[in-house]
Design a protein around this motif. Structure first.
Motif, PDB file in Angstrom:
ATOM      1  N   UNK A 220      16.677  -0.154 -13.810  1.00 19.43           N
ATOM      2  CA  UNK A 220      16.267   1.129 -14.378  1.00 19.43           C
ATOM      3  C   UNK A 220      17.490   1.898 -14.863  1.00 19.43           C
ATOM      4  N   UNK A 221      17.374   2.469 -16.040  1.00 21.42           N
ATOM      5  CA  UNK A 221      18.471   3.246 -16.612  1.00 21.42           C
ATOM      6  C   UNK A 221      19.315   2.465 -17.605  1.00 21.42           C
ATOM      7  N   UNK A 222      19.160   1.153 -17.635  1.00 21.62           N
ATOM      8  CA  UNK A 222      19.889   0.323 -18.583  1.00 21.62           C
ATOM      9  C   UNK A 222      18.962  -0.092 -19.718  1.00 21.62           C
ATOM     10  N   UNK A 223      19.522  -0.250 -20.890  1.00 16.08           N
ATOM     11  CA  UNK A 223      18.727  -0.568 -22.071  1.00 16.08           C
ATOM     12  C   UNK A 223      18.256  -2.016 -22.114  1.00 16.08           C
ATOM     13  N   UNK A 224      18.966  -2.916 -21.432  1.00 10.87           N
ATOM     14  CA  UNK A 224      18.604  -4.329 -21.496  1.00 10.87           C
ATOM     15  C   UNK A 224      19.278  -5.080 -20.348  1.00 10.87           C
ATOM     16  N   UNK A 225      18.785  -6.296 -20.069  1.00 14.66           N
ATOM     17  CA  UNK A 225      19.466  -7.115 -19.063  1.00 14.66           C
ATOM     18  C   UNK A 225      20.918  -7.427 -19.449  1.00 14.66           C
ATOM     19  N   UNK A 226      21.177  -7.574 -20.725  1.00 14.31           N
ATOM     20  CA  UNK A 226      22.548  -7.866 -21.164  1.00 14.31           C
ATOM     21  C   UNK A 226      23.463  -6.674 -20.876  1.00 14.31           C
ATOM     22  N   UNK A 227      22.948  -5.466 -21.026  1.00 12.58           N
ATOM     23  CA  UNK A 227      23.747  -4.278 -20.698  1.00 12.58           C
ATOM     24  C   UNK A 227      24.048  -4.237 -19.198  1.00 12.58           C
ATOM     25  N   UNK A 228      23.066  -4.574 -18.374  1.00 14.26           N
ATOM     26  CA  UNK A 228      23.291  -4.623 -16.920  1.00 14.26           C
ATOM     27  C   UNK A 228      24.410  -5.612 -16.616  1.00 14.26           C
ATOM     28  N   UNK A 229      24.305  -6.798 -17.202  1.00 15.87           N
ATOM     29  CA  UNK A 229      25.313  -7.830 -16.961  1.00 15.87           C
ATOM     30  C   UNK A 229      26.691  -7.392 -17.450  1.00 15.87           C
ATOM     31  N   UNK A 230      26.750  -6.730 -18.602  1.00 12.15           N
ATOM     32  CA  UNK A 230      28.042  -6.281 -19.134  1.00 12.15           C
ATOM     33  C   UNK A 230      28.691  -5.268 -18.203  1.00 12.15           C
ATOM     34  N   UNK A 231      27.912  -4.350 -17.682  1.00 17.84           N
ATOM     35  CA  UNK A 231      28.474  -3.333 -16.792  1.00 17.84           C
ATOM     36  C   UNK A 231      28.817  -3.904 -15.411  1.00 17.84           C
ATOM     37  N   UNK A 232      27.980  -4.791 -14.882  1.00 15.66           N
ATOM     38  CA  UNK A 232      28.327  -5.437 -13.607  1.00 15.66           C
ATOM     39  C   UNK A 232      29.586  -6.279 -13.769  1.00 15.66           C
ATOM     40  N   UNK A 233      29.702  -6.966 -14.900  1.00 12.24           N
ATOM     41  CA  UNK A 233      30.915  -7.736 -15.183  1.00 12.24           C
ATOM     42  C   UNK A 233      32.134  -6.844 -15.277  1.00 12.24           C
ATOM     43  N   UNK A 234      31.968  -5.665 -15.851  1.00 15.55           N
ATOM     44  CA  UNK A 234      33.072  -4.723 -15.966  1.00 15.55           C
ATOM     45  C   UNK A 234      33.469  -4.181 -14.608  1.00 15.55           C
ATOM     46  N   UNK A 235      32.484  -3.875 -13.765  1.00  8.87           N
ATOM     47  CA  UNK A 235      32.791  -3.440 -12.400  1.00  8.87           C
ATOM     48  C   UNK A 235      33.590  -4.529 -11.680  1.00  8.87           C
ATOM     49  N   UNK A 236      33.137  -5.784 -11.793  1.00  9.27           N
ATOM     50  CA  UNK A 236      33.854  -6.896 -11.156  1.00  9.27           C
ATOM     51  C   UNK A 236      35.275  -7.007 -11.694  1.00  9.27           C
ATOM     52  N   UNK A 237      35.439  -6.848 -13.006  1.00 11.86           N
ATOM     53  CA  UNK A 237      36.770  -6.958 -13.614  1.00 11.86           C
ATOM     54  C   UNK A 237      37.694  -5.831 -13.147  1.00 11.86           C
ATOM     55  N   UNK A 238      37.195  -4.604 -13.110  1.00 10.58           N
ATOM     56  CA  UNK A 238      38.014  -3.469 -12.647  1.00 10.58           C
ATOM     57  C   UNK A 238      38.422  -3.688 -11.181  1.00 10.58           C
ATOM     58  N   UNK A 239      37.493  -4.153 -10.377  1.00 10.83           N
ATOM     59  CA  UNK A 239      37.823  -4.451  -8.983  1.00 10.83           C
ATOM     60  C   UNK A 239      38.844  -5.589  -8.891  1.00 10.83           C
ATOM     61  N   UNK A 240      38.759  -6.554  -9.787  1.00  8.50           N
ATOM     62  CA  UNK A 240      39.739  -7.649  -9.805  1.00  8.50           C
ATOM     63  C   UNK A 240      41.124  -7.137 -10.202  1.00  8.50           C
ATOM     64  N   UNK A 241      41.174  -6.174 -11.114  1.00  9.69           N
ATOM     65  CA  UNK A 241      42.465  -5.557 -11.459  1.00  9.69           C
ATOM     66  C   UNK A 241      43.039  -4.868 -10.231  1.00  9.69           C
ATOM     67  N   UNK A 242      42.183  -4.194  -9.456  1.00 10.79           N
ATOM     68  CA  UNK A 242      42.675  -3.559  -8.231  1.00 10.79           C
ATOM     69  C   UNK A 242      43.140  -4.610  -7.226  1.00 10.79           C
ATOM     70  N   UNK A 243      42.542  -5.796  -7.264  1.00 17.77           N
ATOM     71  CA  UNK A 243      42.995  -6.910  -6.427  1.00 17.77           C
ATOM     72  C   UNK A 243      44.438  -7.289  -6.781  1.00 17.77           C
ATOM     73  N   UNK A 244      44.702  -7.406  -8.066  1.00 20.86           N
ATOM     74  CA  UNK A 244      46.053  -7.783  -8.513  1.00 20.86           C
ATOM     75  C   UNK A 244      47.054  -6.707  -8.102  1.00 20.86           C
ATOM     76  N   UNK A 245      46.707  -5.455  -8.328  1.00 20.28           N
ATOM     77  CA  UNK A 245      47.623  -4.350  -7.990  1.00 20.28           C
ATOM     78  C   UNK A 245      47.856  -4.287  -6.488  1.00 20.28           C
ATOM     79  N   UNK A 246      46.784  -4.385  -5.705  1.00 17.58           N
ATOM     80  CA  UNK A 246      46.954  -4.315  -4.249  1.00 17.58           C
ATOM     81  C   UNK A 246      47.724  -5.531  -3.727  1.00 17.58           C
ATOM     82  N   UNK A 247      47.527  -6.698  -4.319  1.00 17.20           N
ATOM     83  CA  UNK A 247      48.292  -7.882  -3.912  1.00 17.20           C
ATOM     84  C   UNK A 247      49.773  -7.697  -4.231  1.00 17.20           C
ATOM     85  N   UNK A 248      50.063  -7.134  -5.386  1.00 15.70           N
ATOM     86  CA  UNK A 248      51.463  -6.890  -5.744  1.00 15.70           C
ATOM     87  C   UNK A 248      52.105  -5.909  -4.767  1.00 15.70           C
TER      88      UNK A 248
END
Length: 184
Positions: free
Chosen positions: A46-74
């Protein structure tokens, strides 16, 4: 042979086993995705225009968290300063857990509803990155349970995991946003 060389030699079977399991996961996901009959289902929220939009935003959340993984590991490895705060390990562990958690609904939809596809170069690369990401993630998780590994093993496994997720994000979420804007 030095004590360090003996320690590395003693951990080689564990590293080889983890890599073998990860490669097996990669291949099995690709084969399953290619040979099974895709069954469409939606990951619409609910609130998303399509399943592809949901996937794009969940993928972006995962990517941002992965960037924080790299920074915290460093930070943990002393690459961004002389000492790491006590809480950085917790941030690193939880950002990784949440990144994988955000990626799972996307992966399930891609694997079961769409399968491994190779119709265009972007889609083929995306399918390869998806299989690679989960394979190297399994490898990294198996390696994390081992003591006495050479100092480079976990950073390499983490870097490959980040590379896989980055490739996924570039071939999916970024592509979606470039073609649709930052739409929900």
């Amino acid at each position: 042979m030095s004590a360090e060389q003996q320690a590395v030699r003693g951990t080689a079977p564990a590293v080889a086993f983890a890599i073998l399991v990860g490669v097996s996961v990669t291949v099995l996901l690709g084969v399953y995705g290619k040979v099974h009959d895709p069954r469409f289902f939606s990951v619409n929220v609910a609130g998303f225009s399509s399943p592809v939009a949901v996937k794009a935003w969940l993928g972006t959340v995962a990517f941002v968290l992965a960037v924080s993984q790299v920074i915290s590991a460093m930070i943990m490895y002393g690459k961004l300063g002389p000492s790491a705060p006590a809480w950085i390990g917790t941030v690193h562990a939880w950002s990784g857990r949440l990144a994988v958690l955000a990626s799972v609904p996307v992966a399930v939809h891609c694997l079961y509803a769409l399968g491994f596809q190779d119709g265009t170069a972007r889609v083929f690369a995306h399918s390869l990155f998806g299989c690679f990401f989960y394979g190297v993630f399994v490898t990294k998780m198996l390696l994390l349970t081992r003591k006495g590994l050479p100092g480079w093993v976990i950073p390499v496994a983490g870097g490959l995991t980040f590379t896989g997720l980055t490739g996924l994000w570039l071939t999916s979420s970024l592509w979606f946003f470039q073609n649709n804007g930052l739409t929900f």
